[in-house]
Structures are given as structure tokens and as C-alpha cells.
Write a protein that holds these residues in place. Structure first.
Motif, PDB file in Angstrom:
ATOM      1  N   UNK A   1      -8.088   5.177   5.758  1.00  0.00           N
ATOM      2  CA  UNK A   1      -7.468   6.278   6.488  1.00  0.00           C
ATOM      3  C   UNK A   1      -6.774   7.195   5.487  1.00  0.00           C
ATOM      4  N   UNK A   2      -7.195   8.450   5.362  1.00  0.00           N
ATOM      5  CA  UNK A   2      -6.575   9.340   4.385  1.00  0.00           C
ATOM      6  C   UNK A   2      -5.126   9.640   4.747  1.00  0.00           C
ATOM      7  N   UNK A   3      -4.269   9.645   3.714  1.00  0.00           N
ATOM      8  CA  UNK A   3      -2.876   9.984   3.932  1.00  0.00           C
ATOM      9  C   UNK A   3      -1.925   8.810   3.842  1.00  0.00           C
ATOM     10  N   UNK A   4      -2.426   7.642   3.393  1.00  0.00           N
ATOM     11  CA  UNK A   4      -1.521   6.512   3.202  1.00  0.00           C
ATOM     12  C   UNK A   4      -1.954   5.669   2.010  1.00  0.00           C
ATOM     13  N   UNK A   5      -0.980   4.915   1.488  1.00  0.00           N
ATOM     14  CA  UNK A   5      -1.193   4.005   0.369  1.00  0.00           C
ATOM     15  C   UNK A   5      -0.544   2.664   0.704  1.00  0.00           C
ATOM     16  N   UNK A   6      -1.078   1.595   0.111  1.00  0.00           N
ATOM     17  CA  UNK A   6      -0.547   0.256   0.372  1.00  0.00           C
ATOM     18  C   UNK A   6      -0.342  -0.466  -0.951  1.00  0.00           C
ATOM     19  N   UNK A   7       0.788  -1.156  -1.059  1.00  0.00           N
ATOM     20  CA  UNK A   7       1.069  -1.965  -2.242  1.00  0.00           C
ATOM     21  C   UNK A   7       1.676  -3.297  -1.855  1.00  0.00           C
TER      22      UNK A   7
ATOM     23  N   UNK B   1       8.338   7.953   6.872  1.00  0.00           N
ATOM     24  CA  UNK B   1       7.818   8.086   5.510  1.00  0.00           C
ATOM     25  C   UNK B   1       7.139   6.823   4.990  1.00  0.00           C
ATOM     26  N   UNK B   2       7.219   5.747   5.760  1.00  0.00           N
ATOM     27  CA  UNK B   2       6.557   4.522   5.370  1.00  0.00           C
ATOM     28  C   UNK B   2       6.899   3.398   6.316  1.00  0.00           C
ATOM     29  N   UNK B   3       6.234   2.248   6.121  1.00  0.00           N
ATOM     30  CA  UNK B   3       6.518   1.026   6.854  1.00  0.00           C
ATOM     31  C   UNK B   3       6.665  -0.102   5.846  1.00  0.00           C
TER      32      UNK B   3
ATOM     33  N   UNK C   1       3.290  -0.378  -6.763  1.00  0.00           N
ATOM     34  CA  UNK C   1       1.904  -0.850  -6.787  1.00  0.00           C
ATOM     35  C   UNK C   1       1.033  -0.158  -5.746  1.00  0.00           C
ATOM     36  N   UNK C   2       1.627   0.645  -4.870  1.00  0.00           N
ATOM     37  CA  UNK C   2       0.880   1.232  -3.761  1.00  0.00           C
ATOM     38  C   UNK C   2      -0.209   2.178  -4.260  1.00  0.00           C
ATOM     39  N   UNK C   3      -1.381   2.075  -3.651  1.00  0.00           N
ATOM     40  CA  UNK C   3      -2.506   2.923  -4.032  1.00  0.00           C
ATOM     41  C   UNK C   3      -3.420   3.109  -2.834  1.00  0.00           C
ATOM     42  N   UNK C   4      -4.429   3.954  -3.012  1.00  0.00           N
ATOM     43  CA  UNK C   4      -5.428   4.175  -1.971  1.00  0.00           C
ATOM     44  C   UNK C   4      -6.625   3.250  -2.138  1.00  0.00           C
ATOM     45  N   UNK C   5      -6.553   2.314  -3.079  1.00  0.00           N
ATOM     46  CA  UNK C   5      -7.635   1.357  -3.278  1.00  0.00           C
ATOM     47  C   UNK C   5      -7.701   0.393  -2.090  1.00  0.00           C
ATOM     48  N   UNK C   6      -8.847  -0.277  -1.886  1.00  0.00           N
ATOM     49  CA  UNK C   6      -8.924  -1.264  -0.801  1.00  0.00           C
ATOM     50  C   UNK C   6      -7.791  -2.285  -0.907  1.00  0.00           C
ATOM     51  N   UNK C   7      -7.205  -2.618   0.211  1.00  0.00           N
ATOM     52  CA  UNK C   7      -6.042  -3.501   0.229  1.00  0.00           C
ATOM     53  C   UNK C   7      -6.456  -4.934  -0.082  1.00  0.00           C
ATOM     54  N   UNK C   8      -5.728  -5.588  -0.994  1.00  0.00           N
ATOM     55  CA  UNK C   8      -5.968  -6.998  -1.276  1.00  0.00           C
ATOM     56  C   UNK C   8      -5.647  -7.830  -0.048  1.00  0.00           C
ATOM     57  N   UNK C   9      -6.434  -8.893   0.172  1.00  0.00           N
ATOM     58  CA  UNK C   9      -6.293  -9.720   1.365  1.00  0.00           C
ATOM     59  C   UNK C   9      -5.981 -11.168   0.991  1.00  0.00           C
ATOM     60  N   UNK C  10      -5.620 -11.950   2.011  1.00  0.00           N
ATOM     61  CA  UNK C  10      -5.363 -13.369   1.810  1.00  0.00           C
ATOM     62  C   UNK C  10      -3.911 -13.662   1.517  1.00  0.00           C
ATOM     63  N   UNK C  11      -3.672 -14.493   0.498  1.00  0.00           N
ATOM     64  CA  UNK C  11      -2.317 -14.956   0.164  1.00  0.00           C
ATOM     65  C   UNK C  11      -1.599 -13.940  -0.718  1.00  0.00           C
ATOM     66  N   UNK C  12      -1.345 -12.773  -0.168  1.00  0.00           N
ATOM     67  CA  UNK C  12      -0.712 -11.709  -0.934  1.00  0.00           C
ATOM     68  C   UNK C  12       0.351 -11.025  -0.085  1.00  0.00           C
ATOM     69  N   UNK C  13       1.276 -10.352  -0.753  1.00  0.00           N
ATOM     70  CA  UNK C  13       2.262  -9.530  -0.073  1.00  0.00           C
ATOM     71  C   UNK C  13       2.996 -10.264   1.029  1.00  0.00           C
TER      72      UNK C  13
END
Length: 360
Positions: free
Chosen positions: A38-44, A93-95, A161-173
Motif C-alpha cells: 500500500x503506497x504511503x506507509x513504511x514498516x519497521x 502519523x503512525x501506529x 528500520x522502517x521501509x517500504x520493503x516487504x515486511x518480515x514475518x514470523x518471530x519478529x517485532x
């Protein structure tokens, strides 16, 4: 550290169950998209592997509309009430999502500080900007040392660390210490590992994405097949106890509800679903309500009296499509949410005492 007798027995049962589940469950599916489509957001993410625990920052560029549906009875949150339609706040501005239970709420300050350093937020006058960042937490204190939990610096690092790259999944964050199927933990071989999952859908120029932190008291199902893929395990290692089936038997016996263990604040599934379609806060509230039906397809039981389930619906407001109604967006969002929750358990990996659906 030496294992206790109970932990040793749980590990043996878990290993046996993991072998059965591994034979019955396909490996994690190939990626089916990401919230960051979705354009307009980043996740880290920030992950602490010592326990494990962590937190996840979702940043909007520059801001977004957000609605919420929180039908869980014991949510751990901050600022979420501002997302109700009666609030005049139309942009955030974020979650912020975090492990650590109620202690994890203290980490929220780190995301506020990061956004302030970036000069992001409402213009308050006098060269001051105030970021608006609702936050929510899961309880992951059962895993390891509960004094290890995210702090403000952890949240700051997640933002960096937030970026527009695919979000890492599993045992993270925020899902690093997530588990599922805990409702019967006292009477079975235990639950299983949950985690972060994400998915998206593209239809023409419309994008809908979801991210889920799967930390459910109930079982998690492959919603298309109606089969449990992670949850409460049978003590004999032969698959799943099936929490709803246990409830049915308990109601019909003298034991009543004694088999069910659902204390407040111990379990929560957090979901963020987003679209580039421009929607108002009231419309997003309806999308959140409809998308939560997708979570109910994948988690059983869901919205129990002990959990704090919360689902946030986001519009990055990059696309105007007056020809698409809210019912359509909400219907498609429900399917994306169901897929994200499924991936949250299929991409997780085992930790001591908590086997994952795909085995070790």
C-alpha cells in the motif's frame, strides 16, 4: 538452564505434535504480498531475541486516516479512543504495536520522540509539532524473563528500520513472543508459536494490505479449508485438542467450564489493514468492523472475555475512487486479514515449549 519435569514433558509432546503437524501442514506459502504494498506507509521491526519480544512501527507518509474496531474485552492500548468517529482527529502519523503487555506501552514514547525528531506531527505553533500515534500491545510475558521488554529506545530503532520493503514475518517485532492456543494450556500439551503475518491484494489500481500480530487464546485455522493449523495441542501428541470441541464437551459434563482458562489481558490479536483508496474516518470504522470478520474466520474462539483484540483500518488517501463503495473494500479487506493471520502462524518458528506449525 535445566528443564523442569513439566517443561520436559511439554517439549516431548510438542516434538511429537510438531512431527504430526509438519506432515499435515504445507510449508509456509510463497509470499502473497505485504502491508507495504500500500503506497504511503513504511514498516519497521525491532526484535529482542533474548526472550523473545519486540515492537513494530508503522509510519505514514505524511499522515493517514485511521478507524478502529476493538471488540476484545481487555485491550492494552494508548490513544486508540481518538480513532472513534466522534473524535475530531482526522489524521494520524503512525501506529505502534508492541510486545511486553502493559509494560510495553512505555515503549510508545520512543516512536513519539522519533517523529518529533523528524519534525512530523500537527503544527502546534511555536516551532512545535505533536505526533499522533495510537498504540496497542500484546502480552508475551509467558516466554522467558518477563523483565525483558521493549522500551522507548526499542521503538525508536523500529522507526529507524522502517521501509517500504516487504515486511518480515514470523518471530519478529511485536510478534516475536506471540503464541496461540493458550486457552487450554493447563490441561493439554500447551499452545504453539504465533507471530507476524502480512498479505495484500491488488485489483487494478486499488491496493489492500494487512499485517497481523497473532497472539490468540484460540486456535488458528486455514480459513479456506476449515482446518486448525496451530493451537492447543493434545497431550498424546496426536494433533489438536480443538478448543471449541473441548468447550462443547465441558458444557455437557459436570466439569462445566473448568477446562477453559481465559484470564484478562493474556491474549490479543492485533491487525492493521490498509488501502490507498481515500476513505473518511467513519467509513474506515466500518471497514475495520467488516475486516474483523476475516479475523474471526481464522481465529476460533475470537473476541473472548479475556483478550484485547484490536483491528485498525488505514487509508493512505493516495487514490480517489468514488465508484467503489465501503462494502466492497470491507469485504476484500476481510479476506486479506484472514490470510495475514494464517501467515502469522505458518511463518513462525519454534521456541522452547512452543512448537511452530511448520516444525523445527
Amino acid at each position: 538452564m535445566p528443564l523442569t519435569r513439566r517443561a520436559f514433558a511439554s517439549t516431548l509432546a510438542g516434538a511429537a505434535c510438531a512431527r504430526v503437524l509438519h506432515a499435515q501442514t504445507a510449508p509456509p506459502p510463497a509470499t502473497i504480498g505485504s502491508l507495504t504494498d500500500v503506497p504511503g506507509l513504511r514498516v519497521g521491526h525491532w526484535t529482542d531475541t533474548r526472550r523473545p519480544t519486540g515492537c513494530t512501527a508503522i509510519l505514514f507518509d505524511p499522515d493517514a486516516g485511521v478507524g478502529v474496531d476493538y471488540n476484545g474485552s481487555a485491550p492494552g492500548e494508548t490513544g486508540v479512543v481518538m480513532l472513534q468517529p466522534v473524535s475530531p482527529i482526522e489524521s494520524v502519523h503512525g501506529l505502534f504495536l508492541s510486545g511486553g503487555g502493559m509494560f510495553g506501552l512505555g515503549a510508545h514514547a520512543g516512536m513519539i520522540r522519533y517523529l518529533e525528531d523528524q519534525k512530523r506531527g500537527f503544527d502546534w505553533g511555536g516551532n512545535l509539532r505533536v505526533p499522533i500515534v495510537p498504540g496497542a500491545v500484546i502480552d508475551d510475558l509467558l516466554l522467558g524473563d518477563p523483565t525483558i521488554r521493549p522500551d522507548p529506545q526499542s521503538a525508536y530503532k523500529a522507526c529507524e528500520a522502517a521501509s517500504t520493503q516487504p515486511v518480515a514475518e514470523g518471530n519478529v517485532g511485536a510478534g516475536a513472543g506471540a503464541t496461540v492456543g493458550r486457552m487450554l494450556r493447563r490441561d493439554t500439551a500447551g499452545g504453539m508459536k504465533g507471530g507476524v503475518g502480512t498479505a495484500s491484494l491488488r485489483a487494478g489500481n486499488v491496493v489492500i494490505g494487512a499485517l497481523a500480530v497473532v497472539n490468540a487464546a484460540g486456535d488458528v485455522l486455514d480459513w479456506r479449508k476449515g482446518q486448525i493449523v496451530a493451537g492447543a495441542r493434545r497431550s498424546d501428541g496426536q494433533g489438536f485438542a480443538d478448543i471449541v470441541a473441548v468447550m462443547r464437551r465441558a458444557v455437557g459434563s459436570a466439569a462445566g467450564g473448568e477446562a477453559i482458562h481465559d484470564p484478562a489481558l493474556r491474549s490479543t490479536t492485533l491487525v492493521v489493514v490498509a488501502t490507498n483508496v481515500t476513505l473518511t474516518k467513519t467509513q474506515l470504522t466500518k471497514v475495520a468492523m467488516m475486516a474483523n470478520c476475516g479475523a474471526a474466520r481464522s481465529v476460533r474462539p475470537y473476541h473472548t472475555t479475556g483478550d484485547g483484540d484490536q483491528l485498525f483500518a488505514v487509508s493512505t488517501r493516495r487514490l480517489v475512487r468514488d465508484d467503489i463503495n465501503v462494502t466492497t473494500i470491507g469485504t476484500l479487506a476481510a479476506e486479506v486479514v484472514a490470510d495475514a493471520i494464517l501467515r502469522g502462524v505458518l511463518t513462525a518458528t519454534s521456541v522452547d515449549g512452543w512448537p511452530a506449525a511448520r516444525g523445527r
